[in-house]
Design a protein around this motif. Structure first.
Motif, mmCIF file in Angstrom:
data_model
loop_
_atom_site.group_PDB
_atom_site.id
_atom_site.type_symbol
_atom_site.label_atom_id
_atom_site.label_comp_id
_atom_site.label_asym_id
_atom_site.label_seq_id
_atom_site.Cartn_x
_atom_site.Cartn_y
_atom_site.Cartn_z
ATOM 1 N N GLU A 284 -21.908 -15.993 13.798
ATOM 2 C CA GLU A 284 -20.437 -15.988 13.698
ATOM 3 C C GLU A 284 -20.012 -16.007 12.211
ATOM 4 N N THR A 285 -20.702 -16.808 11.399
ATOM 5 C CA THR A 285 -20.400 -16.806 9.953
ATOM 6 C C THR A 285 -20.746 -15.450 9.350
ATOM 7 N N LEU A 286 -21.879 -14.872 9.808
ATOM 8 C CA LEU A 286 -22.272 -13.552 9.304
ATOM 9 C C LEU A 286 -21.174 -12.518 9.593
ATOM 10 N N LEU A 287 -20.646 -12.558 10.829
ATOM 11 C CA LEU A 287 -19.578 -11.631 11.197
ATOM 12 C C LEU A 287 -18.377 -11.782 10.271
ATOM 13 N N TRP A 288 -17.913 -13.020 10.105
ATOM 14 C CA TRP A 288 -16.659 -13.216 9.364
ATOM 15 C C TRP A 288 -16.810 -12.978 7.866
ATOM 16 N N GLN A 289 -18.020 -13.304 7.295
ATOM 17 C CA GLN A 289 -18.178 -12.984 5.866
ATOM 18 C C GLN A 289 -18.130 -11.468 5.679
ATOM 19 N N ALA A 290 -18.635 -10.694 6.682
ATOM 20 C CA ALA A 290 -18.600 -9.231 6.585
ATOM 21 C C ALA A 290 -17.166 -8.713 6.753
ATOM 22 N N VAL A 291 -16.414 -9.333 7.659
ATOM 23 C CA VAL A 291 -14.998 -8.943 7.831
ATOM 24 C C VAL A 291 -14.252 -9.126 6.506
ATOM 25 N N TYR A 292 -14.452 -10.291 5.857
ATOM 26 C CA TYR A 292 -13.730 -10.532 4.599
ATOM 27 C C TYR A 292 -14.237 -9.623 3.482
ATOM 28 N N ALA A 293 -15.538 -9.273 3.512
ATOM 29 C CA ALA A 293 -16.053 -8.329 2.501
ATOM 30 C C ALA A 293 -15.365 -6.968 2.677
ATOM 31 N N GLN A 294 -15.281 -6.500 3.939
ATOM 32 C CA GLN A 294 -14.594 -5.228 4.201
ATOM 33 C C GLN A 294 -13.142 -5.291 3.724
ATOM 34 N N GLY B 207 -9.034 -3.379 0.669
ATOM 35 C CA GLY B 207 -7.746 -3.832 0.144
ATOM 36 C C GLY B 207 -6.693 -4.018 1.215
ATOM 37 N N ARG B 208 -7.100 -4.302 2.457
ATOM 38 C CA ARG B 208 -6.127 -4.531 3.546
ATOM 39 C C ARG B 208 -6.810 -5.323 4.664
ATOM 40 N N PRO B 209 -6.027 -6.018 5.492
ATOM 41 C CA PRO B 209 -6.633 -6.755 6.613
ATOM 42 C C PRO B 209 -7.241 -5.787 7.622
ATOM 43 N N LEU B 210 -8.333 -6.208 8.271
ATOM 44 C CA LEU B 210 -8.951 -5.363 9.295
ATOM 45 C C LEU B 210 -8.224 -5.552 10.621
ATOM 46 N N PRO B 211 -7.875 -4.466 11.319
ATOM 47 C CA PRO B 211 -7.266 -4.601 12.645
ATOM 48 C C PRO B 211 -8.254 -5.259 13.622
ATOM 49 N N ALA B 212 -7.709 -5.978 14.617
ATOM 50 C CA ALA B 212 -8.556 -6.700 15.582
ATOM 51 C C ALA B 212 -9.601 -5.794 16.250
ATOM 52 N N PRO B 213 -9.278 -4.536 16.662
ATOM 53 C CA PRO B 213 -10.312 -3.708 17.307
ATOM 54 C C PRO B 213 -11.498 -3.416 16.376
ATOM 55 N N VAL B 214 -11.255 -3.358 15.073
ATOM 56 C CA VAL B 214 -12.358 -3.119 14.128
ATOM 57 C C VAL B 214 -13.270 -4.354 14.108
ATOM 58 N N ILE B 215 -12.665 -5.531 14.105
ATOM 59 C CA ILE B 215 -13.464 -6.770 14.113
ATOM 60 C C ILE B 215 -14.271 -6.841 15.414
ATOM 61 N N GLU B 216 -13.665 -6.425 16.511
ATOM 62 C CA GLU B 216 -14.402 -6.443 17.790
ATOM 63 C C GLU B 216 -15.560 -5.451 17.775
ATOM 64 N N ALA B 217 -15.373 -4.284 17.128
ATOM 65 C CA ALA B 217 -16.469 -3.307 17.010
ATOM 66 C C ALA B 217 -17.605 -3.903 16.174
ATOM 67 N N MET B 218 -17.254 -4.660 15.139
ATOM 68 C CA MET B 218 -18.285 -5.308 14.310
ATOM 69 C C MET B 218 -19.016 -6.364 15.138
ATOM 70 N N ARG B 219 -18.253 -7.125 15.912
ATOM 71 C CA ARG B 219 -18.880 -8.169 16.746
ATOM 72 C C ARG B 219 -19.860 -7.541 17.748
ATOM 73 N N ALA B 220 -19.462 -6.424 18.335
ATOM 74 C CA ALA B 220 -20.333 -5.753 19.314
ATOM 75 C C ALA B 220 -21.615 -5.257 18.633
ATOM 76 N N ALA B 221 -21.483 -4.751 17.409
ATOM 77 C CA ALA B 221 -22.660 -4.243 16.691
ATOM 78 C C ALA B 221 -23.630 -5.377 16.363
ATOM 79 N N LEU B 222 -23.071 -6.553 16.161
ATOM 80 C CA LEU B 222 -23.885 -7.710 15.765
ATOM 81 C C LEU B 222 -24.688 -8.262 16.928
ATOM 82 N N ARG B 223 -24.064 -8.345 18.079
ATOM 83 C CA ARG B 223 -24.715 -9.011 19.225
ATOM 84 C C ARG B 223 -25.637 -8.035 19.925
#
Ligand SMILES: NC(=O)c1ccc[n+]([C@@H]2O[C@H](COP(=O)([O-])OP(=O)(O)OC[C@H]3O[C@@H](n4cnc5c(N)ncnc54)[C@H](OP(=O)(O)O)[C@@H]3O)[C@@H](O)[C@H]2O)c1
Length: 275
Positions: free
Chosen positions: A244-254, A259-275
């Motif tokens: 979970e920390t790995l996911l969120w550090q990557a979200v903040y890196a992106q 230079g903009r917040p990531l939309p929720a569906p992008v974060i969900e796509a990252m979560r799916a790739a991780l698990r």
């Protein structure tokens, strides 16, 4: 006509070793979900080549970097600017390239705070942190500056950095084990349990002395079977592994790179790739 943001750009993770890393899958999923043609590679860079690699990143026009073991602290003298939190923590995991300048930031710290926020547990006021490396420093910074704990016991074999905050008490493992683990949160940030790392902490911890309703987070991933989290779960404590920390550090890196917040569906796509 294509805009410059449509042109493929290169991002990389520098570390040694890096073959086990899930960062390429995470970041590639983000680029795909954002509709960007960018590519992310994990590159093995041994410690003595870090300086040359960072000069090369400027020359090649890379767009962004992540740094992992053993480079997070060693990179500081090679960077042009640091965010206030990276300077305070003394470790960088995300580099933004601005023209020829390398700007170092630390997204492990907000990443840990975001992961902690996902855990169904009370907001901690007393915490124990194990380890004093780059990950532990980021966690301590988050607990002091984002979560706002009242007391923090910081435990390592070699000794923690000089406590810079009156809420911190530095302890050895025997000192910690001499009393109950009276804290709402225990965060494991050593390399014990990671692939190829040591198997055991210097002293076994008696998790039965933690209060009911407390939580245990292990930054290590994948979760080692029979390890700290299994024992904490058996005791009825809330647990979370390092993904979970790995996911969120990557979200903040992106977010730093784009230079903009990531939309929720992008974060969900990252979560799916991780698990
Ligand atoms: N989930 C995530 O997003 C995330 C992010 C960063 C790191 N991590 C993980 O967190 C772990 C630490 O990373 P790091 O970057 O902080 O590494 P690091 O800078 O190399 O620090 C490692 C720490 O582990 C401690 N240690 C090593 N062997 C030990 C042993 N036998 N008993 C007790 N302590 C021991 C060292 O302790 P002493 O100070 O006592 O010598 C040091 O403080 C790794 O498993 C890494 O994969 C996860």
């Amino acid at each position: 006509m294509s805009s410059t943001s449509d042109l493929p750009r290169l991002y990389a993770l520098l570390g040694d070793p890096v073959h086990h890393s899930r960062s390429p899958a995470l970041h590639q999923a983000a680029f795909t979900a954002l509709g960007l043609p960018h590519r992310y590679f994990a590159l093995r860079v041994p410690p003595e080549r870090l300086g040359a690699a960072l000069i090369g990143a400027r020359a090649l026009g890379l767009a962004g970097l992540n740094l992992t073991i053993p480079h997070k602290q060693a990179a500081l003298p090679h960077l042009d600017d640091l965010s206030p939190s990276a300077a305070r923590i003394g470790a960088v995991n995300t580099v933004i390239l601005r023209g020829d300048r390398l700007y170092g930031d630390n997204t492990d710290s907000p990443g840990f705070a975001a992961a902690l926020g996902q855990l169904r547990a009370r907001t901690p006021s007393a915490a124990i942190v194990l380890g004093a490396g780059g990950a532990a420093r980021a966690v301590v910074d988050a607990l002091l500056h984002q979560v706002g704990v009242d007391q923090l016991r910081w435990v390592s074999r070699a000794g923690v950095p000089p406590p810079h905050d009156p809420r911190i008490r530095a302890l050895t493992y025997p000192q910690l084990a001499a009393g109950p683990l009276a804290a709402d949160l225990l965060v494991h940030c050593t390399s014990v349990g990671m692939a190829g790392g040591p198997a055991e902490l210097p002293i076994p911890l008696d998790l039965t002395t933690m209060p009911a309703g407390a939580a245990v987070l292990d930054l290590v991933y994948p979760r080692p079977p029979g390890g700290l989290l299994d024992r904490a779960e058996a005791r009825g404590l809330a647990v979370q592994d390092g993904l979970e920390t790995l996911l969120w550090q990557a979200v903040y890196a992106q977010e730093r790179w784009q230079g903009r917040p990531l939309p929720a569906p992008v974060i969900e796509a990252m979560r799916a790739a991780l698990r």
